[in-house]
Design a protein around this motif. Structure first.
Motif, mmCIF file in Angstrom:
data_model
loop_
_atom_site.group_PDB
_atom_site.id
_atom_site.type_symbol
_atom_site.label_atom_id
_atom_site.label_comp_id
_atom_site.label_asym_id
_atom_site.label_seq_id
_atom_site.Cartn_x
_atom_site.Cartn_y
_atom_site.Cartn_z
ATOM 1 N N THR A 39 35.915 20.719 70.924
ATOM 2 C CA THR A 39 35.831 22.154 71.646
ATOM 3 C C THR A 39 36.689 23.177 70.994
ATOM 4 N N TYR A 40 38.066 22.801 70.904
ATOM 5 C CA TYR A 40 38.678 23.773 70.053
ATOM 6 C C TYR A 40 38.204 24.497 68.776
ATOM 7 N N MET A 41 37.718 23.368 67.796
ATOM 8 C CA MET A 41 37.232 23.689 66.518
ATOM 9 C C MET A 41 36.014 24.305 66.794
ATOM 10 N N LYS A 42 35.234 24.174 67.667
ATOM 11 C CA LYS A 42 33.775 25.011 67.725
ATOM 12 C C LYS A 42 34.251 26.432 68.141
ATOM 13 N N ARG A 43 34.849 26.528 69.310
ATOM 14 C CA ARG A 43 35.139 27.941 69.563
ATOM 15 C C ARG A 43 35.889 28.665 68.391
ATOM 16 N N PHE A 44 36.869 28.181 67.855
ATOM 17 C CA PHE A 44 37.421 28.943 66.788
ATOM 18 C C PHE A 44 36.439 29.526 65.591
ATOM 19 N N ILE A 45 35.602 28.471 65.472
ATOM 20 C CA ILE A 45 34.741 28.709 64.361
ATOM 21 C C ILE A 45 33.927 30.134 65.007
ATOM 22 N N GLU A 46 33.448 30.007 66.226
ATOM 23 C CA GLU A 46 32.630 31.000 66.729
ATOM 24 C C GLU A 46 33.416 32.132 66.585
ATOM 25 N N LEU A 47 34.528 32.507 67.124
ATOM 26 C CA LEU A 47 35.224 33.544 67.139
ATOM 27 C C LEU A 47 35.752 34.084 65.800
ATOM 28 N N ASP A 48 36.073 33.382 64.937
ATOM 29 C CA ASP A 48 36.080 33.733 63.493
ATOM 30 C C ASP A 48 35.133 34.390 62.766
ATOM 31 N N ALA A 49 33.901 34.351 63.259
ATOM 32 C CA ALA A 49 32.726 35.006 62.836
ATOM 33 C C ALA A 49 32.573 35.267 61.113
ATOM 34 N N LYS A 50 32.795 33.779 60.718
ATOM 35 C CA LYS A 50 32.767 33.683 59.045
ATOM 36 C C LYS A 50 34.064 34.320 58.509
ATOM 37 N N GLY A 51 35.089 34.600 59.112
ATOM 38 C CA GLY A 51 36.115 35.453 58.408
ATOM 39 C C GLY A 51 36.205 37.039 58.847
ATOM 40 N N LYS B 251 42.621 36.631 62.455
ATOM 41 C CA LYS B 251 42.975 35.466 63.176
ATOM 42 C C LYS B 251 43.732 36.035 64.509
ATOM 43 N N ASP B 252 44.487 37.256 64.437
ATOM 44 C CA ASP B 252 45.111 37.346 65.799
ATOM 45 C C ASP B 252 44.294 37.721 66.880
ATOM 46 N N LYS B 253 43.242 38.242 66.593
ATOM 47 C CA LYS B 253 42.212 38.332 67.791
ATOM 48 C C LYS B 253 41.580 36.929 68.002
ATOM 49 N N VAL B 254 41.094 36.065 67.199
ATOM 50 C CA VAL B 254 40.789 34.828 67.609
ATOM 51 C C VAL B 254 41.966 33.999 68.303
ATOM 52 N N TYR B 255 43.110 34.070 67.851
ATOM 53 C CA TYR B 255 44.177 33.306 68.498
ATOM 54 C C TYR B 255 44.420 33.773 70.004
ATOM 55 N N SER B 256 44.357 34.918 70.192
ATOM 56 C CA SER B 256 44.650 35.725 71.650
ATOM 57 C C SER B 256 43.255 35.360 72.263
ATOM 58 N N GLU B 257 42.127 35.446 71.896
ATOM 59 C CA GLU B 257 41.134 34.777 72.731
ATOM 60 C C GLU B 257 41.112 33.461 73.169
ATOM 61 N N LEU B 258 41.677 32.540 71.995
ATOM 62 C CA LEU B 258 41.720 31.069 72.422
ATOM 63 C C LEU B 258 42.903 31.057 73.401
ATOM 64 N N ILE B 259 43.613 31.505 73.303
ATOM 65 C CA ILE B 259 45.039 31.457 74.314
ATOM 66 C C ILE B 259 44.519 31.618 75.768
ATOM 67 N N SER B 260 43.826 32.838 75.720
ATOM 68 C CA SER B 260 43.416 33.335 77.199
ATOM 69 C C SER B 260 42.390 32.226 77.864
ATOM 70 N N GLU B 261 41.328 32.019 76.874
ATOM 71 C CA GLU B 261 40.131 31.153 77.368
ATOM 72 C C GLU B 261 40.775 29.756 77.630
ATOM 73 N N PHE B 262 41.546 28.971 77.027
ATOM 74 C CA PHE B 262 42.139 27.601 77.038
ATOM 75 C C PHE B 262 43.258 27.622 77.799
ATOM 76 N N ASP B 263 43.909 28.520 78.257
ATOM 77 C CA ASP B 263 45.428 28.635 78.968
ATOM 78 C C ASP B 263 46.226 28.129 78.216
ATOM 79 N N ILE B 264 46.287 28.439 76.955
ATOM 80 C CA ILE B 264 47.292 27.576 76.048
ATOM 81 C C ILE B 264 48.805 27.946 76.329
ATOM 82 N N LYS B 265 49.605 27.088 76.566
ATOM 83 C CA LYS B 265 51.138 27.381 76.811
ATOM 84 C C LYS B 265 51.741 27.027 75.646
ATOM 85 N N ASP B 266 52.997 27.934 75.624
ATOM 86 C CA ASP B 266 54.110 27.750 74.578
ATOM 87 C C ASP B 266 53.776 27.984 73.280
#
Length: 217
Positions: free
Chosen positions: A42-54, A58-73
């Motif tokens: 799930t993490y990998m699939k969403r990362f690749i989607e957000l990355d949009a072939k580069g 990645k600051d925007k990719v990680y910001s969205e991942l942290i928000s969507e998956f409630d990543i702590k720390d």
């Protein structure tokens, strides 16, 4: 007579899709407490989607991942720096990368890279592939303050190699930034087929880097 071959990097020399998958798997395993409430797929699939072939930094990719998956720390900066530090260790070249480049050098071809991207990151990836020493010139958009498809970055590369556009071939995967742009300055063009694009108006289409040897022969 062809005297020089210039290449795009991502999707042409560097198998970015395969490299990115390896980086994501490695990153996922490095931060088990923060990420293992999400399945790796799930993490990998969403990362690749957000990355949009580069094309999304990645600051925007990680910001969205942290928000969507409630990543702590783990902050955006922490994950971004981890990405920048480790991607180079997962760089995978396309088949016949080294043999093709070495064969071109043995034929006394001048070689160049023109890549959009950030200076240090792209240079680290070129070194990660083990090919830096084979190139006579390397132009990266951030370093040059120019980006493909601007014709000036192609003209600058030709000038540094000391060849005319008619004496050079450009190899790339992007139909506009690589093929159309290089055609526009008078270079012969080779489209390395990519599943992300349907077609490109190139002089020649290849699937394997080794085919370049016949083209310039």
């Amino acid at each position: 007579m062809i005297k020089a071959v210039l290449f795009d990097l991502d999707g042409t020399l560097l198998d970015r899709d395969a490299s990115l998958i390896q980086l994501i798997k490695d990153q996922y395993n490095r931060f088990p407490e923060a990420l293992h409430h999400i399945s790796r797929d799930t993490y990998m699939k969403r990362f690749i989607e957000l990355d949009a072939k580069g094309y999304v930094w990645k600051d925007k990719v990680y910001s969205e991942l942290i928000s969507e998956f409630d990543i702590k720390d783990l902050s955006v900066n922490h994950l971004l720096q981890d990405y920048l530090n480790h991607f180079q260790h997962h760089c995978i070249g396309f088949d016949n990368l080294h043999t093709t480049l070495k064969s071109l050098k043995n034929r006394e071809m001048k070689l160049g890279i023109i890549s959009n991207g950030r200076c240090q990151f792209q240079m680290d990836n070129i070194r990660g592939l083990g090919i830096e020493q084979l190139f006579d010139t390397i132009l990266i958009s951030e370093c040059e303050d120019l980006r493909k498809p601007d014709p000036e970055i192609f003209e600058r590369a030709l000038m540094r190699l000391g060849v005319s556009a008619e004496e050079a071939v450009f190899v790339g995967d992007h139909p506009v930034n690589d093929v159309r742009a290089a055609n526009g300055v008078g270079m012969k063009t080779v489209w390395k087929k990519d599943v992300h694009w349907k077609s490109a108006e190139a002089d020649v289409v290849i699937e394997d880097l080794e085919e370049i040897l016949k083209i310039v022969g």
